[in-house]
Design a protein around this motif. Structure first.
Motif, PDB file in Angstrom:
ATOM      1  N   MET A   1       0.849  -1.197   0.000  1.00 17.68           N
ATOM      2  CA  MET A   1       0.000   0.000   0.000  1.00 17.68           C
ATOM      3  C   MET A   1       0.881   1.242   0.000  1.00 17.68           C
ATOM      4  N   ARG A   2       0.486   2.258  -0.774  1.00 17.01           N
ATOM      5  CA  ARG A   2       1.234   3.508  -0.809  1.00 17.01           C
ATOM      6  C   ARG A   2       0.852   4.385   0.377  1.00 17.01           C
ATOM      7  N   ARG A   3       1.827   5.051   0.947  1.00 16.98           N
ATOM      8  CA  ARG A   3       1.588   6.000   2.032  1.00 16.98           C
ATOM      9  C   ARG A   3       2.313   7.284   1.685  1.00 16.98           C
ATOM     10  N   GLY A   4       1.513   8.343   1.431  1.00 19.92           N
ATOM     11  CA  GLY A   4       2.107   9.618   1.068  1.00 19.92           C
ATOM     12  C   GLY A   4       2.885   9.549  -0.217  1.00 19.92           C
ATOM     13  N   GLY A   5       2.440   8.705  -1.188  1.00 20.65           N
ATOM     14  CA  GLY A   5       3.100   8.623  -2.475  1.00 20.65           C
ATOM     15  C   GLY A   5       4.234   7.620  -2.494  1.00 20.65           C
ATOM     16  N   ARG A   6       4.595   6.995  -1.375  1.00 19.45           N
ATOM     17  CA  ARG A   6       5.657   6.002  -1.301  1.00 19.45           C
ATOM     18  C   ARG A   6       5.100   4.674  -0.831  1.00 19.45           C
ATOM     19  N   TRP A   7       5.858   3.637  -1.118  1.00 21.68           N
ATOM     20  CA  TRP A   7       5.428   2.308  -0.697  1.00 21.68           C
ATOM     21  C   TRP A   7       5.808   2.096   0.751  1.00 21.68           C
ATOM     22  N   GLY A   8       4.849   1.683   1.562  1.00 19.38           N
ATOM     23  CA  GLY A   8       5.115   1.449   2.970  1.00 19.38           C
ATOM     24  C   GLY A   8       5.912   0.177   3.176  1.00 19.38           C
ATOM     25  N   TRP A   9       6.478   0.073   4.375  1.00 16.79           N
ATOM     26  CA  TRP A   9       7.318  -1.080   4.684  1.00 16.79           C
ATOM     27  C   TRP A   9       6.591  -2.416   4.572  1.00 16.79           C
ATOM     28  N   PRO A  10       5.324  -2.535   4.996  1.00 21.61           N
ATOM     29  CA  PRO A  10       4.651  -3.829   4.827  1.00 21.61           C
ATOM     30  C   PRO A  10       4.562  -4.266   3.371  1.00 21.61           C
ATOM     31  N   ALA A  11       4.291  -3.325   2.465  1.00 20.45           N
ATOM     32  CA  ALA A  11       4.193  -3.675   1.051  1.00 20.45           C
ATOM     33  C   ALA A  11       5.560  -4.060   0.503  1.00 20.45           C
ATOM     34  N   VAL A  12       6.591  -3.306   0.881  1.00 22.47           N
ATOM     35  CA  VAL A  12       7.945  -3.630   0.419  1.00 22.47           C
ATOM     36  C   VAL A  12       8.355  -5.011   0.918  1.00 22.47           C
ATOM     37  N   ALA A  13       8.065  -5.291   2.199  1.00 22.14           N
ATOM     38  CA  ALA A  13       8.414  -6.602   2.756  1.00 22.14           C
ATOM     39  C   ALA A  13       7.676  -7.722   2.038  1.00 22.14           C
ATOM     40  N   ALA A  14       6.401  -7.463   1.674  1.00 19.02           N
ATOM     41  CA  ALA A  14       5.628  -8.490   0.973  1.00 19.02           C
ATOM     42  C   ALA A  14       6.196  -8.777  -0.399  1.00 19.02           C
ATOM     43  N   ASP A  15       6.867  -7.816  -1.017  1.00 20.70           N
ATOM     44  CA  ASP A  15       7.481  -8.034  -2.329  1.00 20.70           C
ATOM     45  C   ASP A  15       8.873  -8.640  -2.209  1.00 20.70           C
ATOM     46  N   VAL A  16       9.621  -8.180  -1.220  1.00 23.63           N
ATOM     47  CA  VAL A  16      11.009  -8.636  -1.082  1.00 23.63           C
ATOM     48  C   VAL A  16      11.082 -10.065  -0.555  1.00 23.63           C
ATOM     49  N   ALA A  17      10.173 -10.422   0.355  1.00 21.61           N
ATOM     50  CA  ALA A  17      10.244 -11.748   0.986  1.00 21.61           C
ATOM     51  C   ALA A  17      10.208 -12.889  -0.034  1.00 21.61           C
ATOM     52  N   PRO A  18       9.243 -12.925  -1.000  1.00 20.29           N
ATOM     53  CA  PRO A  18       9.258 -14.020  -1.981  1.00 20.29           C
ATOM     54  C   PRO A  18      10.537 -14.030  -2.818  1.00 20.29           C
ATOM     55  N   ALA A  19      11.055 -12.835  -3.141  1.00 20.70           N
ATOM     56  CA  ALA A  19      12.282 -12.782  -3.939  1.00 20.70           C
ATOM     57  C   ALA A  19      13.453 -13.412  -3.195  1.00 20.70           C
ATOM     58  N   VAL A  20      13.576 -13.080  -1.906  1.00 17.18           N
ATOM     59  CA  VAL A  20      14.681 -13.622  -1.115  1.00 17.18           C
ATOM     60  C   VAL A  20      14.516 -15.125  -0.927  1.00 17.18           C
ATOM     61  N   LEU A  21      13.289 -15.567  -0.675  1.00 18.42           N
ATOM     62  CA  LEU A  21      13.057 -17.007  -0.496  1.00 18.42           C
ATOM     63  C   LEU A  21      13.390 -17.792  -1.764  1.00 18.42           C
ATOM     64  N   LEU A  22      12.947 -17.274  -2.923  1.00 16.56           N
ATOM     65  CA  LEU A  22      13.234 -17.975  -4.174  1.00 16.56           C
ATOM     66  C   LEU A  22      14.724 -17.958  -4.494  1.00 16.56           C
ATOM     67  N   LEU A  23      15.398 -16.882  -4.109  1.00 18.07           N
ATOM     68  CA  LEU A  23      16.843 -16.827  -4.316  1.00 18.07           C
ATOM     69  C   LEU A  23      17.541 -17.914  -3.499  1.00 18.07           C
ATOM     70  N   GLY A  24      17.233 -17.976  -2.211  1.00 19.58           N
ATOM     71  CA  GLY A  24      17.858 -18.991  -1.369  1.00 19.58           C
ATOM     72  C   GLY A  24      17.525 -20.406  -1.811  1.00 19.58           C
ATOM     73  N   PHE A  25      16.235 -20.621  -2.127  1.00 20.22           N
ATOM     74  CA  PHE A  25      15.827 -21.961  -2.557  1.00 20.22           C
ATOM     75  C   PHE A  25      16.501 -22.330  -3.882  1.00 20.22           C
ATOM     76  N   GLY A  26      16.584 -21.367  -4.801  1.00 18.58           N
ATOM     77  CA  GLY A  26      17.194 -21.660  -6.106  1.00 18.58           C
ATOM     78  C   GLY A  26      18.656 -22.007  -5.985  1.00 18.58           C
ATOM     79  N   LEU A  27      19.390 -21.249  -5.174  1.00 21.68           N
ATOM     80  CA  LEU A  27      20.818 -21.519  -5.031  1.00 21.68           C
ATOM     81  C   LEU A  27      21.076 -22.864  -4.362  1.00 21.68           C
ATOM     82  N   LEU A  28      20.218 -23.284  -3.459  1.00 17.42           N
ATOM     83  CA  LEU A  28      20.421 -24.544  -2.752  1.00 17.42           C
ATOM     84  C   LEU A  28      19.921 -25.748  -3.540  1.00 17.42           C
ATOM     85  N   ALA A  29      18.774 -25.597  -4.213  1.00 19.66           N
ATOM     86  CA  ALA A  29      18.134 -26.767  -4.819  1.00 19.66           C
ATOM     87  C   ALA A  29      18.546 -27.018  -6.261  1.00 19.66           C
TER      88      ALA A  29
END
Length: 387
Positions: free
Chosen positions: A1-29
């Motif tokens: 969700m945007r707050r004051g024209g910027r993306w709030g931390w919950p939204a950023v975390a929701a986008d970054v978390a899958p990216a980090v998980l797929l990165l770790g899983f991809g490198l290991l598996a």
């Protein structure tokens, strides 16, 4: 969700978390996947770099879905063309296709997914690793068709839910508006009945006082006393009515048929003799019915006082098994309407107000001239069987 024209931390975390998980899983598996796919190119630094690009760009998937799909598609297609093993990188591709289907209209999303499919299947015909040819088209297409279909379904479901919420909000607003209109009409009717009756009685008593004052001042004093009493009673009833509006109609007792004797006495002071008859088995009525019956009698008698030009009227209340009737008759003169157009009140709060009160409770109202002269108001209100 945007707050004051910027993306709030919950939204950023929701986008970054899958990216980090797929990165770790991809490198290991990916290495484990390569061990089970003889002939595939061994995992090296370039393989890990492509996996990292395909995974980390997903952090931008909701803000730039087309760019994300393009980068993931190029990285995945390059990965497969080089001959690296089928593995977790395809999950990044699947998520990118799904995001485009969810966030974009169907037509541009389908074009983007089609382009991604063309690049993805290139490896089944050319590549440094095993090339399955046409046999590999169907499995490769599943990585596009399945997430795209799921994304479209989710998007359509969300849009339908949003439309439903908008329609429900509109319906609630319309219902609130109707309730407010009905409440304003009810208040207007109550105030009209209270004030109109009191002013009519005061006007009649004032005329009497003015007529008697020059010749018989002692009798004029009686009329003036009646004016004082009537005005106080009208003000008290008006306060009760407005208090009920402020605090809720159910919390304050409302007038009912039990107050007819007091109404008769007030009108007697204004020069109108009312004969009150009660038949049947008197009993406690539901508050809305009791109020409506009283208001019908009050308004009808006020009209007699204003327009009939007579000194008497009759009120008959009949308690029946499943209904109560109120009849007000007089032998006066004057045009008080035919029962369809209230001549006594241009604003429509007279006979029309009575008719609306009665109809709202499922009852019937008949008004009109009597065959032998005068006027008749007859209301029937259902109350249910006596218990």
């Amino acid at each position: 969700m945007r707050r004051g024209g910027r993306w709030g931390w919950p939204a950023v975390a929701a986008d970054v978390a899958p990216a980090v998980l797929l990165l770790g899983f991809g490198l290991l598996a990916t290495r484990l996947a390569g061990d089970n796919q003889p002939g595939s190119r061994p995992v090296d630094a370039a393989c890990r770099a492509l996996i990292a690009v395909a995974a980390l760009v997903l952090a931008l998937r909701r803000r730039a879905p087309l760019v994300t799909l393009a980068v993931v598609t190029v990285a995945t297609s390059t990965y497969l063309l080089i001959g690296y093993p089928y593995g977790p990188i395809l999950l990044s591709f699947l998520l990118a296709v799904y995001t485009v289907a969810v966030r974009l209209p169907v037509r541009p999303a389908a074009l983007a997914a089609g382009g991604a499919f063309v690049l993805l299947v290139a490896h089944v015909f050319v590549g440094r690793g095993p090339a399955p040819g046409w046999v590999g088209v169907l499995p490769a297409s599943a990585w596009v068709v399945v997430p795209f279909a799921v994304g479209v379904v989710v998007r359509v479901s969300r849009e339908a839910a949003a439309r439903t919420r908008v329609e429900e909000a509109r319906d609630r607003a319309e219902q609130a508006r109707r309730q407010a209109d009905e409440e304003r009409l009810r208040i207007a009717q109550e105030v009209h009945d209270v004030v109109g009756h009191g002013l009519a009685a005061i006007s009649m008593q004032a005329d009497i006082a003015l007529h008697l004052l020059p010749k018989r001042p002692e009798q004029a004093e009686v009329a003036l006393t009646a004016i004082s009493r009537t005005s106080r009673e009208a003000l008290d009833e008006l306060r009760v009515t407005l208090g009920a509006v402020r605090r809720g109609a159910e919390r304050t007792p409302v007038p009912g048929l039990a107050r007819l004797p007091g109404l008769r006495d007030r009108l007697a002071g204004a020069g109108l003799v009312v004969e009150l008859r009660v038949t049947g088995d008197p009993r406690e009525l539901p508050a809305p019915v009791d109020l409506a019956a009283y208001r019908v009698a009050q308004e009808a008698l006020t009209n007699v006082l204003r327009h009939a030009g007579v000194a008497s009227a009759e009120v008959t209340v009949d308690y029946r098994a499943d209904e109560v009737t109120v009849e007000v008759t007089d032998r006066g003169v004057g045009d008080r309407g035919t029962g369809t157009e209230p001549a006594d009140d241009e604003s429509g709060h007279g006979l029309a107000g009575m008719r609306e009160r009665v109809a709202a409770l499922g009852g019937r109202l008949a008004t009109g001239p009597r065959a032998g002269g005068g006027f008749r108001v007859y209301a029937t209100l259902p109350v249910g069987p006596a218990t």
